[in-house]
Design an enzyme around this catalytic site. Structure first.
Site, short mmCIF file in Angstrom:
data_model
loop_
_atom_site.label_atom_id
_atom_site.label_comp_id
_atom_site.label_asym_id
_atom_site.label_seq_id
_atom_site.Cartn_x
_atom_site.Cartn_y
_atom_site.Cartn_z
N LYS A 156 -6.42 11.43 -36.68
CA LYS A 156 -5.43 11.87 -35.70
C LYS A 156 -4.65 13.03 -36.33
O LYS A 156 -4.08 12.88 -37.41
CB LYS A 156 -4.47 10.73 -35.36
N TYR A 194 -3.35 8.32 -27.36
CA TYR A 194 -2.30 7.87 -26.43
C TYR A 194 -0.89 8.08 -27.00
O TYR A 194 0.02 7.34 -26.64
CB TYR A 194 -2.50 6.40 -26.02
N HIS A 195 -0.71 9.11 -27.81
CA HIS A 195 0.61 9.38 -28.39
C HIS A 195 1.23 10.63 -27.78
O HIS A 195 1.90 11.40 -28.46
CB HIS A 195 0.49 9.52 -29.91
N TYR A 196 1.00 10.83 -26.49
CA TYR A 196 1.53 12.03 -25.83
C TYR A 196 3.04 11.98 -25.73
O TYR A 196 3.64 10.91 -25.68
CB TYR A 196 0.87 12.25 -24.47
N HIS A 197 3.65 13.15 -25.68
CA HIS A 197 5.10 13.27 -25.75
C HIS A 197 5.51 14.64 -25.23
O HIS A 197 4.68 15.49 -24.94
CB HIS A 197 5.58 13.07 -27.20
#
Length: 561
Positions: free
Chosen positions: A412, A512-515
Site C-alpha cells: 500500500k 479502502y483507505h480513501y479520504h
C-alpha cells in the site's frame, strides 16, 4: 461552546473513564436508544447535536457528546448486531462482496479510474467490513494535525478498551514476519499499536474467538438517556438559516431532512440554536462532501448545473483533494495448509509503502458471482465496458465454497501524493457520486509502488517464507497471476510482465483507505468547523490530507473521541 473549552471537558471525561469507568452502559447490540427511523416523528427538535453518520468516527463522537448533551445520530444503514456471524473473521470476504441487496452493509462504487471500491452502509461504518488491523498514526501525522499528544493518547486508549486486541500469530503470519525481516524490513518491534519503522505485529478488532468488535461497540460508553440512534435514516439535506454579525450575514446550520426506509421524510432541528448546538457531518469521505454539495455548499457552477437550490455558499474546495492509497496484491499459492488470517504482521520500511498480508480466506463462489453481477449491473447503468466481467461469470461454478490455500501479500503506497476530486452525478444522496482518485498520477507514488513490490518479491524468495510457496516458483513470476484476473477495469499492457511501473498501474486496487473532500485548511478549519458557516462541523476521514499510519480506523475512531 468554543472547541477548546469542549476539549477541556473531553479531557476531564477521559480522566473519569480511566479511574472510574462509565457509570451507565447498554450492552452492545442491546441499545435501548437504537431504533428504525420509521418510528421517528415527522419533526424532532430537542437535540443539542445532530450527527449525520453512525460510522467509524460518528459512533465515538456520539458516545462522547452524549455524556454532556443530547445527541441524535442518523445512520443510513442497519445494525451489525442483526447478523453477528456475518462480521466474524471467516465471513470477511463474503460480507464485503455482498453488494446486490439494497440493504446490504457494503455498497459498491467504481471510481472513474476503473477501480472497484465499496462504501459501508451500516452502524459502525467501515469497521464492520474491513480487515480489522488496528494501528495508531505516525507521530508526524499527529504533529501536522496540531492535536494535543496527551489527548490523542487518552482517546486511543478509550477506543482500545472496547475494540482492540492482540492477535494470535500462527504459522503463515510467522513465516511472513520472518520473510520481512530477512528482506531488510528491520528491526522487529514485536506487538505494538504504535507506528514504528521495521516489522511489527499490530492490533486487531477481532477477538480471540474471531468475533469482530466495531465502532458501534463504542456506543456502550453513551448515556442511554441523552442519545437516540435512528437506523435506515438517509439524510437528504442540511438546513440553513442566516445570522448577521456586525452587518455581515453568514449561513448557519439548524437541522436536517432525512428519509426513512418507507420513503417518509422527517425533519430534525437543533433544540437551541446557540453556540453549543451543531450539526456534525460524520458520513465518511464520500458522503460528507456529497451531502455538503446537495445542501448547497460547494462549487456554485457545478451545483447549479445539477439543479441544487438554493446555493448556500460557493465553496470551490468541497470535493477536492480526494485521495485513495493504491494497493497492489501478489497471490502466493501454498503447498502447505494455511490458517485463516487477516492483517496481523506489517512491514513499515523507510520508503513510503507498507507491506501487509493475509492467508486462507474463505470465499463463497455463489457470492463472488453475485458480486460480479452487481458490478455488471453498475457498469451497464454507467454505460461502461463489461465484457471481461461477462466472461468471468460464465466460468464460475456456483456450487463451490472455497477456502484458499494461499497467501496474499500487498503493498500500500502511503500518503498518497496523487489527488483527485468528487462531483455529483445527480441529487439522490443514496447514489454514488463521481469520484476520481488519479492513482499513480504523481511519479513518487509510482516509485514507492515499485519499491513495495520489490520488497514483496524479496519476502516470497526468502528462506523464512519458503515453506509457503511451491518449489521453483519465484516472487517475480507470481506477479503475473494477478494480470489474468478482472480485479479492476483498467487496461492491461504486455509490458506489465517485465515493467513494475506498468504492473503497478495495470493492477491497481484499493485498500479502502480513501479520504479528503472536506480537507482541513480548505473546507474546514483546525477545529473542523466548515469555513464560512456557523454550527456545522465535519468529523471524519474527509478532513484528512493523507491517510494516517498503515491503517486509518484507529485514528478515525480516536478523532471522534
Amino acid at each position: 461552546m468554543d472547541f477548546h473549552v469542549f476539549s477541556l471537558f473531553r479531557f476531564i471525561l477521559v480522566a473519569i473513564f480511566i479511574f472510574h469507568g462509565p457509570c451507565y452502559s447498554d450492552e452492545a447490540g442491546n441499545y435501548r436508544f437504537m431504533e428504525d427511523a420509521t418510528s421517528a416523528p415527522a419533526a424532532l427538535s430537542h437535540f443539542d447535536y445532530i450527527i449525520i453518520g453512525g460510522g467509524t468516527a460518528g459512533c465515538a463522537l456520539a458516545a462522547t457528546l452524549s455524556q454532556n448533551a443530547t445527541v441524535l445520530v442518523l445512520e443510513r444503514g442497519g445494525s451489525p448486531y442483526d447478523n453477528p456471524t456475518a462480521t466474524d473473521i471467516g465471513n470477511f470476504a463474503n460480507t464485503l462482496l455482498n453488494i446486490t441487496d439494497p440493504n446490504s452493509w457494503s455498497q459498491l462504487f467504481i471510481s472513474e479510474d476503473g477501480v472497484f471500491n465499496t462504501r459501508a452502509r451500516v452502524l459502525g461504518g467501515g469497521t464492520v467490513l474491513n480487515a480489522g488491523f488496528y494501528s495508531r498514526a505516525e507521530d508526524e501525522f499527529v504533529e501536522e494535525a496540531g492535536w494535543e499528544r496527551d489527548e490523542v493518547e487518552a482517546a486511543y486508549e478509550w477506543v482500545e478498551r472496547k475494540v482492540a486486541f492482540e492477535p494470535a500469530v500462527e504459522r503463515w503470519q510467522t513465516a511472513f514476519r520472518k520473510g520481512l525481516l530477512e528482506s531488510g524490513v528491520v528491526p522487529y518491534n514485536g506487538f505494538t499499536y504504535e507506528h514504528m519503522y521495521g516489522t511489527k505485529v499490530g492490533g486487531t478488532i477481532f477477538d480471540g474467538e474471531g468475533h469482530r468488535h466495531t465502532a458501534a461497540d463504542l456506543l456502550e460508553y453513551a448515556n442511554p438517556n441523552t442519545i437516540v440512534v435512528y437506523l435506515h435514516a438517509s439524510v437528504h439535506k442540511i438546513l440553513f438559516t442566516s445570522t448577521t454579525t456586525k452587518g455581515n450575514s453568514r449561513p448557519k446550520a439548524y437541522g436536517v431532512i432525512f428519509e426513512d426506509a418507507s420513503g417518509v421524510f422527517h425533519t430534525a432541528e437543533l433544540a437551541v440554536q446557540d453556540a453549543v448546538s451543531e450539526v456534525i457531518l460524520s458520513a465518511g469521505a464520500i458522503a460528507s462532501p456529497q451531502l455538503l454539495m446537495l445542501s448547497g455548499v460547494g462549487p456554485a457552477a457545478h451545483l447549479a448545473a445539477h439543479g441544487v437550490s438554493p446555493i448556500i455558499l460557493n465553496h470551490p474546495m468541497v470535493g477536492q483533494g480526494m485521495g485513495d492509497n493504491p494497493m497492489n496484491p501478489v497471490f502466493v499459492p501454498s503447498p502447505e495448509p494455511v490458517e485463516v488470517s487477516l492483517v496481523q504482521v506489517v512491514g513499515i520500511p523507510k520508503f513510503a509503502s507498507y507491506i501487509e498480508g493475509g492467508s486462507g480466506l474463505s470465499l463463497s463462489i455463489s457470492l463472488t458471482r453475485t458480486f460480479f453481477d452487481g458490478v455488471l449491473d453498475l457498469l451497464n447503468k454507467l454505460k461502461l465496458p463489461s465484457q471481461s466481467i461477462s466472461n468471468l461469470l460464465k466460468s464460475l461454478d456456483l456450487g463451490l465454497n472455497v477456502t484458499t490455500q494461499a497467501g496474499v501479500i500487498v503493498q500500500k503506497v502511503s500518503g498518497p501524493l496523487s489527488r483527485g476530486h468528487l462531483e455529483l452525478r445527480n441529487t439522490n444522496p443514496n447514489d454514488n457520486p463521481s469520484v476520481t482518485f488519479n492513482y499513480y498520477q504523481d511519479p513518487e507514488d509510482l516509485n514507492n509502488c515499485v519499491r513495495g513490490l520489490s520488497a514483496i518479491i524479496n519476502v516470497i524468495d526468502s528462506k523464512g517464507y519458503s515453506s509457503y510457496k511451491y518449489p521453483g516458483v519465484n516472487g517475480r513470476g507470481l506477479l503475473n497471476l494477478i494480470l489474468a484476473l478482472p480485479i479492476n477495469l483498467r487496461p492491461r499492457h504486455i509490458t506489465s510482465t517485465f515493467d513494475l511501473k506498468q504492473y503497478c498501474m495495470d493492477t491497481t486496487m484499493t485498500i479502502y483507505h480513501y479520504h479528503g473532500g472536506c480537507q482541513v485548511g480548505k473546507v474546514v478549519d483546525n477545529d473542523y468547523k466548515v469555513l464560512g458557516i456557523d454550527a456545522l462541523r465535519v468529523i471524519d476521514a474527509s478532513t484528512f490530507l493523507k491517510s494516517p499510519g498503515t491503517n486509518p480506523q484507529a485514528t478515525i475512531m480516536m478523532l471522534g473521541r
